[in-house]
Enzyme design. Structure first.
Site, short mmCIF file in Angstrom:
data_model
loop_
_atom_site.label_atom_id
_atom_site.label_comp_id
_atom_site.label_asym_id
_atom_site.label_seq_id
_atom_site.Cartn_x
_atom_site.Cartn_y
_atom_site.Cartn_z
N LYS A 11 0.84 -1.16 0.22
CA LYS A 11 -0.13 -0.09 -0.05
C LYS A 11 0.84 1.35 0.02
O LYS A 11 1.98 1.32 0.41
CB LYS A 11 -0.85 -0.13 1.09
CG LYS A 11 -1.98 -1.06 1.15
CD LYS A 11 -2.86 -1.05 2.36
CE LYS A 11 -4.00 -2.22 2.26
NZ LYS A 11 -5.00 -2.22 3.24
N TYR A 51 -12.23 -2.09 -3.81
CA TYR A 51 -12.74 -2.47 -2.57
C TYR A 51 -14.13 -2.27 -2.28
O TYR A 51 -14.95 -2.00 -1.21
CB TYR A 51 -12.06 -1.34 -1.42
CG TYR A 51 -10.50 -1.72 -1.11
CD1 TYR A 51 -10.74 -2.69 -0.21
CD2 TYR A 51 -9.74 -0.97 -1.51
CE1 TYR A 51 -9.50 -3.34 0.46
CE2 TYR A 51 -8.39 -1.45 -0.76
CZ TYR A 51 -8.44 -2.54 0.06
OH TYR A 51 -6.96 -2.89 0.50
N ARG A 87 -1.81 -13.97 4.90
CA ARG A 87 -2.48 -13.43 5.87
C ARG A 87 -1.79 -13.62 7.21
O ARG A 87 -1.80 -12.62 8.07
CB ARG A 87 -3.86 -13.79 6.26
CG ARG A 87 -4.81 -14.17 4.84
CD ARG A 87 -5.38 -12.74 4.63
NE ARG A 87 -6.27 -12.08 5.59
CZ ARG A 87 -6.66 -11.03 5.49
NH1 ARG A 87 -6.97 -10.30 4.44
NH2 ARG A 87 -7.55 -10.53 6.71
P1 RTP Z 1 -6.92 -6.10 3.40
O1 RTP Z 1 -8.32 -6.11 2.98
O2 RTP Z 1 -6.56 -4.54 3.05
O3 RTP Z 1 -6.20 -7.09 3.21
O4 RTP Z 1 -7.32 -5.78 4.89
P2 RTP Z 1 -7.99 -6.86 6.01
O5 RTP Z 1 -8.63 -8.05 5.07
O6 RTP Z 1 -7.08 -7.07 7.17
O7 RTP Z 1 -8.93 -5.50 6.65
P3 RTP Z 1 -10.45 -5.49 5.94
O8 RTP Z 1 -11.38 -5.37 7.05
O9 RTP Z 1 -10.75 -6.19 4.65
O10 RTP Z 1 -10.50 -3.89 5.69
C1 RTP Z 1 -9.74 -3.39 4.66
C2 RTP Z 1 -9.00 -2.36 5.01
O11 RTP Z 1 -9.74 -1.05 5.07
C3 RTP Z 1 -8.96 -0.22 6.23
N1 RTP Z 1 -9.41 -0.18 7.47
N2 RTP Z 1 -9.63 0.92 8.06
N3 RTP Z 1 -10.32 2.89 9.90
C4 RTP Z 1 -10.84 1.69 10.12
O12 RTP Z 1 -11.34 0.97 11.05
C5 RTP Z 1 -10.43 0.66 8.97
N4 RTP Z 1 -10.92 -0.58 9.17
C6 RTP Z 1 -10.43 -1.11 7.91
C7 RTP Z 1 -7.59 -0.86 6.28
O13 RTP Z 1 -6.65 -0.41 5.58
C8 RTP Z 1 -7.92 -2.41 5.88
O14 RTP Z 1 -6.72 -3.19 5.65
MG MG Z 2 -9.88 -7.60 3.53
#
Ligand code: RTP
Ligand code: MG
Length: 140
Positions: A11, A51, A87
């Protein structure tokens, strides 16, 4: 465990700080092979499409603007159980909860600027890989 492919994105917070090589080393040390990789600058529309699953979440605007703010490195990782292994190497979404040695523990700045994206299941991995790469670009 089967050989899988997963989509990874380094990122903008990480490309900006010149961390591509250090992050790639983490993947390779874990036995994941980088079989495709390119540096691109996403438009806001492309980030929103990628997204889309999060479009109703409160962080959608912030997330997509961040992903379109500076270049990213999109890549395909291959290996045994690559989706779950990636992951694991990435660590928890919020770096405060990430295990020692993970990418997010070492490099992430916050829950939003968390250095890497990884596909979360076989179906999303296939869709996300196809979003960025043609079959000819995957050199396993
Ligand atoms: P990713 O999809 O990017 O691999 O991350 P992830 O599965 O660990 O998390 P996900 O729940 O899919 O969320 C996607 C991305 O959104 C941002 N985020 N910001 N401000 C917040 O509370 C928040 N929560 C999620 C993060 O960049 C996350 O990786
Ligand atoms: Mg995710």
């Amino acid at each position: 465990m089967a050989i899988e492919r997963t989509l990874s994105i380094i990122k903008p917070d990480a490309t900006r700080r010149n961390l591509t090589g250090k992050i790639n080393a983490k993947f390779e040390e874990a036995g994941l092979r980088i079989i495709a990789q390119k540096r691109i600058f996403l438009s806001l529309a492309q980030a929103q499409k990628f997204y889309e699953v999060h479009k109703d979440r409160p962080f959608f605007g912030e997330l997509t603007e961040f992903m379109a703010s500076e270049p990213v490195v999109v890549q395909v990782l291959e290996g045994e159980g690559a989706i779950a292994k990636n992951r694991e190497v990435m660590g928890a979404t919020n770096p405060a909860n990430a295990e020692d040695g993970t990418i997010r523990k070492e490099f992430a700045l916050s829950v939003g600027e968390n250095s890497v994206h990884g596909s979360d299941a076989p179906e999303t991995a296939a869709e996300e890989i196809a979003y960025f790469f043609s079959g000819l670009e995957l050199v396993g």
